[in-house]
Design a protein around this motif. Structure first.
Motif, PDB file in Angstrom:
ATOM      1  N   ASN A   3       0.859  -1.173   0.000  1.00 14.41           N
ATOM      2  CA  ASN A   3       0.000   0.000   0.000  1.00 14.41           C
ATOM      3  C   ASN A   3       0.902   1.232   0.000  1.00 14.41           C
ATOM      4  N   VAL A   4       0.746   2.071  -0.996  1.00 18.00           N
ATOM      5  CA  VAL A   4       1.563   3.277  -1.112  1.00 18.00           C
ATOM      6  C   VAL A   4       0.669   4.500  -0.949  1.00 18.00           C
ATOM      7  N   GLU A   5       1.021   5.335   0.006  1.00 16.94           N
ATOM      8  CA  GLU A   5       0.280   6.572   0.227  1.00 16.94           C
ATOM      9  C   GLU A   5       1.147   7.757  -0.182  1.00 16.94           C
ATOM     10  N   GLN A   6       0.513   8.742  -0.808  1.00 12.84           N
ATOM     11  CA  GLN A   6       1.248   9.869  -1.362  1.00 12.84           C
ATOM     12  C   GLN A   6       0.600  11.169  -0.924  1.00 12.84           C
ATOM     13  N   HIS A   7       1.446  12.132  -0.540  1.00 17.47           N
ATOM     14  CA  HIS A   7       0.959  13.440  -0.104  1.00 17.47           C
ATOM     15  C   HIS A   7       1.917  14.535  -0.552  1.00 17.47           C
ATOM     16  N   PRO A   8       1.420  15.723  -0.850  1.00 21.73           N
ATOM     17  CA  PRO A   8       0.001  16.092  -0.893  1.00 21.73           C
ATOM     18  C   PRO A   8      -0.628  15.672  -2.222  1.00 21.73           C
ATOM     19  N   SER A   9      -1.911  15.816  -2.340  1.00 22.45           N
ATOM     20  CA  SER A   9      -2.561  15.478  -3.600  1.00 22.45           C
ATOM     21  C   SER A   9      -2.419  16.613  -4.607  1.00 22.45           C
ATOM     22  N   THR A  10      -2.337  17.852  -4.107  1.00 23.59           N
ATOM     23  CA  THR A  10      -2.070  18.994  -4.974  1.00 23.59           C
ATOM     24  C   THR A  10      -1.019  19.868  -4.303  1.00 23.59           C
ATOM     25  N   LEU A  11      -0.226  20.529  -5.129  1.00 23.41           N
ATOM     26  CA  LEU A  11       0.860  21.363  -4.622  1.00 23.41           C
ATOM     27  C   LEU A  11       1.093  22.498  -5.614  1.00 23.41           C
ATOM     28  N   SER A  12       1.049  23.714  -5.100  1.00 23.10           N
ATOM     29  CA  SER A  12       1.335  24.880  -5.931  1.00 23.10           C
ATOM     30  C   SER A  12       2.552  25.591  -5.372  1.00 23.10           C
ATOM     31  N   SER A  85       5.280  21.489 -14.136  1.00 21.22           N
ATOM     32  CA  SER A  85       3.860  21.302 -13.825  1.00 21.22           C
ATOM     33  C   SER A  85       3.377  19.991 -14.458  1.00 21.22           C
ATOM     34  N   ALA A  86       2.858  19.101 -13.612  1.00 20.19           N
ATOM     35  CA  ALA A  86       2.429  17.776 -14.066  1.00 20.19           C
ATOM     36  C   ALA A  86       1.886  17.029 -12.859  1.00 20.19           C
ATOM     37  N   VAL A  87       1.455  15.806 -13.095  1.00 19.74           N
ATOM     38  CA  VAL A  87       1.103  14.917 -11.992  1.00 19.74           C
ATOM     39  C   VAL A  87       2.276  13.967 -11.780  1.00 19.74           C
ATOM     40  N   TYR A  88       2.685  13.840 -10.530  1.00 17.35           N
ATOM     41  CA  TYR A  88       3.798  12.974 -10.180  1.00 17.35           C
ATOM     42  C   TYR A  88       3.283  11.781  -9.376  1.00 17.35           C
ATOM     43  N   PHE A  89       3.742  10.598  -9.762  1.00 15.00           N
ATOM     44  CA  PHE A  89       3.345   9.367  -9.076  1.00 15.00           C
ATOM     45  C   PHE A  89       4.580   8.698  -8.481  1.00 15.00           C
ATOM     46  N   CYS A  90       4.480   8.316  -7.215  1.00 16.26           N
ATOM     47  CA  CYS A  90       5.497   7.454  -6.649  1.00 16.26           C
ATOM     48  C   CYS A  90       5.012   6.020  -6.761  1.00 16.26           C
ATOM     49  N   PHE A 102       3.181  -0.778  -7.383  1.00 10.70           N
ATOM     50  CA  PHE A 102       2.070  -0.238  -6.618  1.00 10.70           C
ATOM     51  C   PHE A 102       2.266   1.276  -6.576  1.00 10.70           C
ATOM     52  N   PHE A 103       1.321   1.979  -7.184  1.00 10.88           N
ATOM     53  CA  PHE A 103       1.451   3.422  -7.317  1.00 10.88           C
ATOM     54  C   PHE A 103       0.710   4.171  -6.211  1.00 10.88           C
ATOM     55  N   GLY A 104       1.230   5.343  -5.882  1.00 10.79           N
ATOM     56  CA  GLY A 104       0.483   6.276  -5.069  1.00 10.79           C
ATOM     57  C   GLY A 104      -0.601   6.920  -5.917  1.00 10.79           C
ATOM     58  N   THR A 105      -1.423   7.735  -5.292  1.00  8.97           N
ATOM     59  CA  THR A 105      -2.565   8.325  -5.989  1.00  8.97           C
ATOM     60  C   THR A 105      -2.218   9.594  -6.758  1.00  8.97           C
ATOM     61  N   GLY A 106      -0.970  10.021  -6.686  1.00  5.75           N
ATOM     62  CA  GLY A 106      -0.529  11.134  -7.503  1.00  5.75           C
ATOM     63  C   GLY A 106      -0.571  12.484  -6.815  1.00  5.75           C
ATOM     64  N   THR A 107       0.322  13.364  -7.236  1.00  2.00           N
ATOM     65  CA  THR A 107       0.371  14.746  -6.762  1.00  2.00           C
ATOM     66  C   THR A 107       0.357  15.668  -7.971  1.00  2.00           C
TER      67      THR A 107
ATOM     68  N   GLY B  40      -9.433   9.342  -9.030  1.00  2.00           N
ATOM     69  CA  GLY B  40      -9.285   9.235  -7.584  1.00  2.00           C
ATOM     70  C   GLY B  40      -8.342   8.146  -7.117  1.00  2.00           C
ATOM     71  N   GLN B  41      -8.098   7.148  -7.948  1.00  3.04           N
ATOM     72  CA  GLN B  41      -7.332   5.974  -7.533  1.00  3.04           C
ATOM     73  C   GLN B  41      -5.923   5.927  -8.091  1.00  3.04           C
ATOM     74  N   GLY B  42      -5.591   6.829  -8.983  1.00  4.99           N
ATOM     75  CA  GLY B  42      -4.253   6.777  -9.561  1.00  4.99           C
ATOM     76  C   GLY B  42      -4.126   5.610 -10.520  1.00  4.99           C
ATOM     77  N   LEU B  43      -2.957   4.980 -10.516  1.00  9.23           N
ATOM     78  CA  LEU B  43      -2.720   3.838 -11.394  1.00  9.23           C
ATOM     79  C   LEU B  43      -2.788   2.557 -10.578  1.00  9.23           C
ATOM     80  N   GLN B  44      -3.642   1.662 -11.026  1.00  9.05           N
ATOM     81  CA  GLN B  44      -3.782   0.385 -10.324  1.00  9.05           C
ATOM     82  C   GLN B  44      -3.399  -0.756 -11.256  1.00  9.05           C
ATOM     83  N   PHE B  45      -2.576  -1.647 -10.724  1.00  6.63           N
ATOM     84  CA  PHE B  45      -2.037  -2.752 -11.496  1.00  6.63           C
ATOM     85  C   PHE B  45      -3.111  -3.782 -11.802  1.00  6.63           C
ATOM     86  N   LEU B  46      -3.198  -4.153 -13.064  1.00  7.23           N
ATOM     87  CA  LEU B  46      -4.148  -5.180 -13.492  1.00  7.23           C
ATOM     88  C   LEU B  46      -3.478  -6.538 -13.612  1.00  7.23           C
TER      89      LEU B  46
END
Lengths: 113, 114
Positions: A3-12, A85-90, A102-107, B40-46
């Protein structure tokens, strides 16, 4: 599973300032931590990654730090520019060739000129 | 080298229908994985395929299935579509075991279920 949690969801941030995005993971066996950047309407692209045998990695204005004990890792962008400027995923995974990231929900990062 | 190619890019289906999405990996890449991207969920592995074998599977219902052909091209199928299946479906390829870990993504297939 992981389970990967990512913060913040938005950042300016103002152009030239630094931006920090933080992620935590749950599986202590995870050993590969990439960061992907997704510009609007485009595909995600790898910008930097780190493996669990190092604590920090830098590539020009981008750096990633990893704290295995606390199970968290962070992306640092210095001297931000509008094109950052973009969405970043860990993400996190196990094994050198693991494909099931397993990706975070993005920033969503916005750099204000 | 051509990048990862996904078809179709956009499609609209109604509930209960089924859909098949196609992915052609980068030439020489033998590993293909699929991800669902929603706001809302980002990328989820299939799931992930290598040499025509499914190596890993994410936590999705059995309505989601896939396969890989001998030329490494892959397809995924979603049966009995639900409204919640509306998403961008991304395919990614990589050379295979022992590679650097970088995934090369396609531009995705955007599915809308009405």
């Amino acid at each position: 599973g992981e389970n990967v949690e990512q913060h913040p969801s938005t950042l300016s941030v103002q152009e030239g300032d630094s931006a920090v995005i933080k992620c935590t993971y749950s599986d202590s066996a995870s050993n590969y931590f990439p960061w992907y950047k997704q510009e609007l309407g485009k595909r995600p692209q790898l910008i930097i990654d780190i493996r669990s045998n190092v604590g920090e990695k830098k590539d020009q204005r981008i750096a990633v730090t990893l704290n295995k004990t606390a199970k968290h890792f962070s992306l640092h962008i210095t001297e931000t520019q509008p094109e950052d400027s973009a969405v970043y995923f860990c993400a996190a995974s196990k094994g050198t060739g693991a494909n099931n990231l397993f990706f975070g929900t993005g920033t969503r990062l916005t750099v204000i000129p | 080298k051509a990048g990862v190619t996904q078809t179709p890019r956009y499609l609209i289906k109604t509930r209960g229908q089924q859909v098949t999405l196609s992915c052609s990996p980068i030439s020489g890449h033998r590993s293909v994985s699929w991800y669902q991207q929603t706001p809302g969920q980002g990328l989820q592995f299939l799931f992930e395929y290598f040499s025509e074998t499914q190596r890993n599977k994410g936590n999705f219902p059995g309505r989601f299935s896939g396969r890989q052909f001998s030329n490494s091209r892959s397809e995924m199928n979603v049966s009995t579509l639900e409204l919640g299946d509306s998403a961008l479906y991304l395919c990614a390829s990589k050379p295979g075991p022992g590679d650097t870990g970088e995934l090369f993504f396609g531009e995705g297939s955007r599915l809308t279920v009405l």
